[in-house]
Design an enzyme around this catalytic site. Structure first.
Site, PDB file in Angstrom:
ATOM      1  N   SER A 215       0.841  -1.199   0.000  1.00 56.67           N
ATOM      2  CA  SER A 215       0.000   0.000   0.000  1.00 56.67           C
ATOM      3  C   SER A 215       0.874   1.247   0.000  1.00 56.67           C
ATOM      4  O   SER A 215       1.710   1.426  -0.869  1.00 56.67           O
ATOM      5  CB  SER A 215      -0.959  -0.041   1.193  1.00 56.67           C
ATOM      6  OG  SER A 215      -1.950   0.946   1.089  1.00 56.67           O
ATOM      7  N   ASP A 341      -9.496  -2.780  -6.922  1.00 51.79           N
ATOM      8  CA  ASP A 341      -9.033  -2.132  -5.697  1.00 51.79           C
ATOM      9  C   ASP A 341      -9.517  -0.685  -5.678  1.00 51.79           C
ATOM     10  O   ASP A 341      -9.099   0.126  -6.509  1.00 51.79           O
ATOM     11  CB  ASP A 341      -7.502  -2.197  -5.646  1.00 51.79           C
ATOM     12  CG  ASP A 341      -6.916  -1.587  -4.379  1.00 51.79           C
ATOM     13  OD1 ASP A 341      -7.677  -1.021  -3.574  1.00 51.79           O
ATOM     14  OD2 ASP A 341      -5.680  -1.685  -4.209  1.00 51.79           O
ATOM     15  N   HIS A 370      -7.977  -4.506  -1.969  1.00 54.22           N
ATOM     16  CA  HIS A 370      -6.786  -3.832  -1.457  1.00 54.22           C
ATOM     17  C   HIS A 370      -6.145  -4.693  -0.376  1.00 54.22           C
ATOM     18  O   HIS A 370      -6.709  -4.861   0.707  1.00 54.22           O
ATOM     19  CB  HIS A 370      -7.156  -2.463  -0.901  1.00 54.22           C
ATOM     20  CG  HIS A 370      -5.974  -1.613  -0.542  1.00 54.22           C
ATOM     21  ND1 HIS A 370      -5.133  -1.090  -1.499  1.00 54.22           N
ATOM     22  CD2 HIS A 370      -5.480  -1.215   0.660  1.00 54.22           C
ATOM     23  CE1 HIS A 370      -4.175  -0.386  -0.906  1.00 54.22           C
ATOM     24  NE2 HIS A 370      -4.369  -0.452   0.410  1.00 54.22           N
TER      25      HIS A 370
END
Length: 406
Positions: A215, A341, A370
């Site tokens: 991320s 995502d 995600h």
């Protein structure tokens, strides 16, 4: 097999069963079986797919296909929670949390601050008993993540089985340590990451060394690699669920449902991460205004962009977007994203830019959300992301000579 024809036949079958069932018996069983078959057909035809591998370098592509077979296999997302938002929400609660014992180290920074590193030394490694040459993986968690995140624990568990050492880079003020200066972190500023990479390399100069970011950790790592090119101690890097274009990410997260499910919660996490340092930070910021933010964009406008000296929030978001630096990456990098995502929308993934850099390979799945990538009926122990991480790290450390001369 023509799935459209099959689906149409199943629909006709279900209609006939309903008519028969209403007049006779067994309607419930017929409907359950019929819907079960129809759902299975839909899943196999539209959900379970092989990932798309984007790599302009044939040599790198062949290397991945040979040593990372998971990239050539069909990804079967968990059949009862394949949708991206659901995968994102459920992963932290479903996946297990392997036990990991860390050794903490606090290192000083040039501005008088400190960074917390959590080491998993793996001193019981059978494959690499010599600590000086034991392969080392630097792990970068997400926006408010630490070494305690389940996906980090799983990466360490995978590395442990291969005999590798891991060290987790916790962003300033996140892992329980005090802020010594009124500065935290952001996706664009790579100074702390550079200090950590050189610190780890100086401690183990003879050990093979690579990094993996998740991320925002992946965004930070990409921005660092775009800045340094080949001038880095890292051999290679793995990136998972990075937000490629911050403008597109925040716009996606501000859609009503995404704000309700993710944006507001993430904003409160950001506020919580700085609230314990309020006495230090209120020297420079109107903390009452910062704590009133209801979106990530509002938080970044009042806090992050100001802290790092950006004239506007747009200037910060442009600098923080890895898509603008991808052409300059100078070492092999594997990037895994799911096109569903909401944190990194599929249309914002820089496919064409990646094709212009022989060091970059994108792996795109149709589902996964995600940092989700759940698979199996009850996905507690291992995700698709975990398998990609393990195979790529092992490929780099044990067969990397095949790609380092690219």
């Amino acid at each position: 097999m023509d799935w459209q024809v099959l689906t149409r036949e199943l629909s006709l079958y279900l209609e006939s069963q309903v008519r028969v069932g209403l007049l006779g018996s067994g309607v419930g069983l017929s409907l359950v079986l019929g819907f079960g078959v129809a759902y299975a057909c839909y899943y196999l035809s539209s959900i379970a797919k092989k990932p798309q591998l984007v790599a302009s370098n044939d040599r790198f592509c062949r290397f991945l296909e040979e040593h990372c077979p998971v990239l050539t296999e069909t990804y079967y997302p968990t059949i009862w929670c394949w949708e991206g938002r659901v995968q994102t929400l459920l992963r932290p609660f479903i996946t297990s949390r392997p036990q990991v014992e860390y050794r903490n180290e606090l290192i000083k920074t040039a501005d008088g601050g400190q960074i917390s590193l959590d080491w998993f030394d793996n001193n019981d490694s059978l494959y690499y008993p010599d600590a000086s040459t034991r392969p080392t993986v630097l792990l970068l968690p997400g926006l408010t993540g630490t070494s305690k995140e389940s996906y980090i624990l799983h990466m360490i568990h995978q590395s442990e089985t291969l005999g590798y050492r891991c060290v987790v880079f916790n962003n300033r003020g996140i892992a329980g340590e005090e802020l010594l200066t009124p500065r935290t972190y952001c996706a664009a500023n790579t100074e702390d990451l550079e200090a950590v990479i050189h610190h780890v390399h100086d401690l183990h100069p003879s050990a093979p060394f690579m990094a993996a970011g998740v991320s925002m950790g992946g965004m930070l790592l990409l921005n660092y690699l775009g800045k340094t090119g080949r001038d880095t101690p890292l051999m290679a890097a793995a990136i998972f669920s990075a937000g490629w274009n911050v403008f597109e990410s925040v716009e996606s997260l501000e859609k009503p449902l995404n704000w309700l499910l993710f944006n507001y919660y993430l904003t409160t996490c950001l506020q919580s991460s700085i609230s314990r340092h309020r006495r230090m930070l209120e020297k420079l910021f109107n903390m009452d205004l910062v704590m009133k933010a209801r979106t990530v964009r509002e938080f970044d406008k009042q806090f992050t962009s100001v802290m790092f000296g950006y004239r506007t929030i747009d200037d910060y978001y442009e600098d923080a977007s890895p898509c603008r630096k991808l052409k300059s990456v100078g070492i092999p990098v594997l990037c895994l994203n799911s096109v569903d995502d909401v944190f990194s929308p599929g249309h914002a993934i820089p496919v064409e830019t990646a094709k212009q850099n022989a060091n970059v390979a994108l792996v795109l799945t149709s589902c996964g959300g995600h940092i989700g990538f759940l698979e199996g009926i009850w996905p507690r122990k291992c995700t698709y992301m975990d398998r990609v991480f393990k195979q790529f790290v092992q490929a780099v450390f044990e067969h990397g000579n095949k790609i380092f001369s690219m």
